[in-house]
Design a protein around this motif. Structure first.
Motif, mmCIF file in Angstrom:
data_model
loop_
_atom_site.group_PDB
_atom_site.id
_atom_site.type_symbol
_atom_site.label_atom_id
_atom_site.label_comp_id
_atom_site.label_asym_id
_atom_site.label_seq_id
_atom_site.Cartn_x
_atom_site.Cartn_y
_atom_site.Cartn_z
ATOM 1 N N THR A 146 -2.180 -20.382 -65.976
ATOM 2 C CA THR A 146 -2.963 -19.578 -65.037
ATOM 3 C C THR A 146 -2.221 -19.379 -63.720
ATOM 4 O O THR A 146 -2.230 -18.288 -63.164
ATOM 5 N N PHE A 147 -1.564 -20.418 -63.232
ATOM 6 C CA PHE A 147 -0.817 -20.294 -61.983
ATOM 7 C C PHE A 147 0.361 -19.341 -62.169
ATOM 8 O O PHE A 147 0.632 -18.498 -61.318
ATOM 9 N N GLY A 148 1.056 -19.463 -63.284
ATOM 10 C CA GLY A 148 2.188 -18.584 -63.570
ATOM 11 C C GLY A 148 1.772 -17.139 -63.745
ATOM 12 O O GLY A 148 2.458 -16.222 -63.278
ATOM 13 N N LEU A 149 0.643 -16.932 -64.402
ATOM 14 C CA LEU A 149 0.152 -15.572 -64.618
ATOM 15 C C LEU A 149 -0.194 -14.906 -63.295
ATOM 16 O O LEU A 149 0.203 -13.766 -63.043
ATOM 17 N N THR A 150 -0.899 -15.623 -62.429
ATOM 18 C CA THR A 150 -1.260 -15.025 -61.144
ATOM 19 C C THR A 150 -0.029 -14.790 -60.276
ATOM 20 O O THR A 150 0.049 -13.783 -59.572
ATOM 21 N N ILE A 186 16.837 -19.312 -54.874
ATOM 22 C CA ILE A 186 17.925 -20.187 -54.410
ATOM 23 C C ILE A 186 17.478 -20.995 -53.185
ATOM 24 O O ILE A 186 17.731 -22.197 -53.095
ATOM 25 N N ALA A 187 16.787 -20.342 -52.257
ATOM 26 C CA ALA A 187 16.297 -21.053 -51.069
ATOM 27 C C ALA A 187 15.288 -22.128 -51.462
ATOM 28 O O ALA A 187 15.326 -23.248 -50.937
ATOM 29 N N THR A 188 14.416 -21.820 -52.400
ATOM 30 C CA THR A 188 13.421 -22.791 -52.866
ATOM 31 C C THR A 188 14.095 -23.964 -53.555
ATOM 32 O O THR A 188 13.717 -25.128 -53.344
ATOM 33 N N ALA A 189 15.104 -23.678 -54.370
ATOM 34 C CA ALA A 189 15.831 -24.760 -55.047
ATOM 35 C C ALA A 189 16.501 -25.678 -54.030
ATOM 36 O O ALA A 189 16.467 -26.913 -54.172
ATOM 37 N N ALA A 190 17.073 -25.112 -52.986
ATOM 38 C CA ALA A 190 17.727 -25.913 -51.950
ATOM 39 C C ALA A 190 16.710 -26.781 -51.216
ATOM 40 O O ALA A 190 16.936 -27.979 -50.990
ATOM 41 N N PHE A 249 5.011 -28.853 -59.046
ATOM 42 C CA PHE A 249 4.953 -27.433 -59.392
ATOM 43 C C PHE A 249 4.199 -26.653 -58.317
ATOM 44 O O PHE A 249 4.653 -25.604 -57.857
ATOM 45 N N VAL A 250 3.052 -27.179 -57.890
ATOM 46 C CA VAL A 250 2.262 -26.510 -56.852
ATOM 47 C C VAL A 250 3.068 -26.423 -55.557
ATOM 48 O O VAL A 250 3.100 -25.368 -54.904
ATOM 49 N N ASP A 251 3.711 -27.518 -55.185
ATOM 50 C CA ASP A 251 4.519 -27.526 -53.956
ATOM 51 C C ASP A 251 5.629 -26.484 -54.021
ATOM 52 O O ASP A 251 5.808 -25.686 -53.104
ATOM 53 N N ILE A 252 6.364 -26.505 -55.108
ATOM 54 C CA ILE A 252 7.536 -25.636 -55.248
ATOM 55 C C ILE A 252 7.128 -24.169 -55.329
ATOM 56 O O ILE A 252 7.735 -23.307 -54.677
ATOM 57 N N ILE A 253 6.084 -23.857 -56.084
ATOM 58 C CA ILE A 253 5.687 -22.455 -56.222
ATOM 59 C C ILE A 253 5.144 -21.914 -54.896
ATOM 60 O O ILE A 253 5.354 -20.753 -54.553
ATOM 61 N N VAL A 279 6.173 -22.883 -51.865
ATOM 62 C CA VAL A 279 7.366 -22.622 -51.047
ATOM 63 C C VAL A 279 8.017 -21.314 -51.493
ATOM 64 O O VAL A 279 8.348 -20.452 -50.672
ATOM 65 N N PHE A 280 8.193 -21.146 -52.798
ATOM 66 C CA PHE A 280 8.823 -19.947 -53.343
ATOM 67 C C PHE A 280 8.073 -18.679 -52.939
ATOM 68 O O PHE A 280 8.667 -17.707 -52.455
ATOM 69 N N LEU A 281 6.761 -18.680 -53.117
ATOM 70 C CA LEU A 281 5.978 -17.480 -52.807
ATOM 71 C C LEU A 281 5.989 -17.150 -51.319
ATOM 72 O O LEU A 281 6.027 -15.979 -50.932
ATOM 73 N N ARG A 282 5.998 -18.174 -50.473
ATOM 74 C CA ARG A 282 6.034 -17.926 -49.034
ATOM 75 C C ARG A 282 7.407 -17.403 -48.596
ATOM 76 O O ARG A 282 7.498 -16.520 -47.744
ATOM 77 N N ILE A 283 8.459 -17.942 -49.180
ATOM 78 C CA ILE A 283 9.801 -17.426 -48.865
ATOM 79 C C ILE A 283 9.907 -15.975 -49.327
ATOM 80 O O ILE A 283 10.419 -15.114 -48.615
ATOM 81 N N LEU A 284 9.401 -15.721 -50.500
ATOM 82 C CA LEU A 284 9.414 -14.355 -51.034
ATOM 83 C C LEU A 284 8.641 -13.423 -50.110
ATOM 84 O O LEU A 284 9.084 -12.304 -49.831
ATOM 85 N N ASN A 285 7.524 -13.877 -49.607
ATOM 86 C CA ASN A 285 6.724 -13.074 -48.694
ATOM 87 C C ASN A 285 7.487 -12.780 -47.401
ATOM 88 O O ASN A 285 7.408 -11.677 -46.859
ATOM 89 N N ILE A 286 8.226 -13.763 -46.904
ATOM 90 C CA ILE A 286 9.001 -13.552 -45.674
ATOM 91 C C ILE A 286 10.145 -12.577 -45.914
ATOM 92 O O ILE A 286 10.391 -11.665 -45.111
ATOM 93 N N LEU A 287 10.861 -12.748 -47.019
ATOM 94 C CA LEU A 287 11.977 -11.845 -47.303
ATOM 95 C C LEU A 287 11.465 -10.420 -47.480
ATOM 96 O O LEU A 287 12.107 -9.466 -47.032
ATOM 97 N N GLY A 288 10.363 -10.316 -48.185
ATOM 98 C CA GLY A 288 9.537 -9.143 -48.270
ATOM 99 C C GLY A 288 10.112 -7.783 -48.552
ATOM 100 O O GLY A 288 9.435 -6.804 -48.315
ATOM 101 N N ARG A 289 11.311 -7.687 -49.057
ATOM 102 C CA ARG A 289 11.798 -6.348 -49.396
ATOM 103 C C ARG A 289 11.087 -5.909 -50.667
ATOM 104 O O ARG A 289 11.403 -6.334 -51.760
ATOM 105 N N ARG A 290 10.131 -5.055 -50.488
ATOM 106 C CA ARG A 290 9.333 -4.593 -51.630
ATOM 107 C C ARG A 290 10.016 -3.389 -52.277
ATOM 108 O O ARG A 290 10.694 -2.623 -51.628
ATOM 109 N N ASP A 291 9.794 -3.289 -53.578
ATOM 110 C CA ASP A 291 10.323 -2.122 -54.306
ATOM 111 C C ASP A 291 9.664 -0.837 -53.848
ATOM 112 O O ASP A 291 8.586 -0.784 -53.408
#
Length: 152
Positions: free
Chosen positions: A24-28, A46-50, A134-138, A140-152
């Protein structure tokens, strides 16, 4: 479900809970990923992995620090969520709150890594610890993605 499975040491319940949770978390999360281009997703990954590597290592190296700041981080997270709700209705950019959430969840990565080293090594405990990370990492990932924010 996974906490109950870990306390009862029920392998089956633990695995079923993890599959339901991760699916469910992955789907959303996948719906949000569709809005970003591949280079942005790659950079966020990559930023999340670091961050995960650094704070996981810090959690093992400085366990007493992460024990002390867990409650503070939880309080900051709740306050930030309330602020985000207000800002959302006001139409204000939330880059600052994204950064705060990244820092808080990076701390949670350190804390959960520390906790994972202290629980008995059973499958239900491993599944619960993996879920927490998993919750922690996802987040972080989603927030970094939101900041980078280059949308298609």
């Amino acid at each position: 479900m996974m906490s109950a499975a870990a306390s009862k040491q029920s392998v089956g319940l633990s695995l079923v809970g993890y599959v339901i949770f991760a699916s469910t978390f992955g789907l959303t999360a996948s719906f949000g990923l569709a809005n970003y281009d591949l280079p942005t997703i790659n950079t966020a990954f990559i930023a999340t992995a670091a961050i995960t590597f650094v704070f996981g290592a810090l959690g093992v190296t400085f366990p007493k620090f992460f024990q002390r700041v867990y409650g503070i981080g939880f309080g900051i997270l709740l306050a930030t969520i309330l602020v985000e709700i207000v800002l959302m209705f006001m139409g204000v950019s939330q880059t600052i709150t994204d950064l705060i959430v990244i820092v808080v969840f990076a701390g949670f990565i350190g804390y959960d890594t520390y906790v994972a080293t202290t629980v008995p090594p059973t499958l239900p405990n491993a599944v619960l610890m993996a879920s927490n990370l998993f919750v922690d990492i996802i987040n972080v990932f989603l927030r970094i993605l939101n900041i980078l924010g280059r949308r298609d």
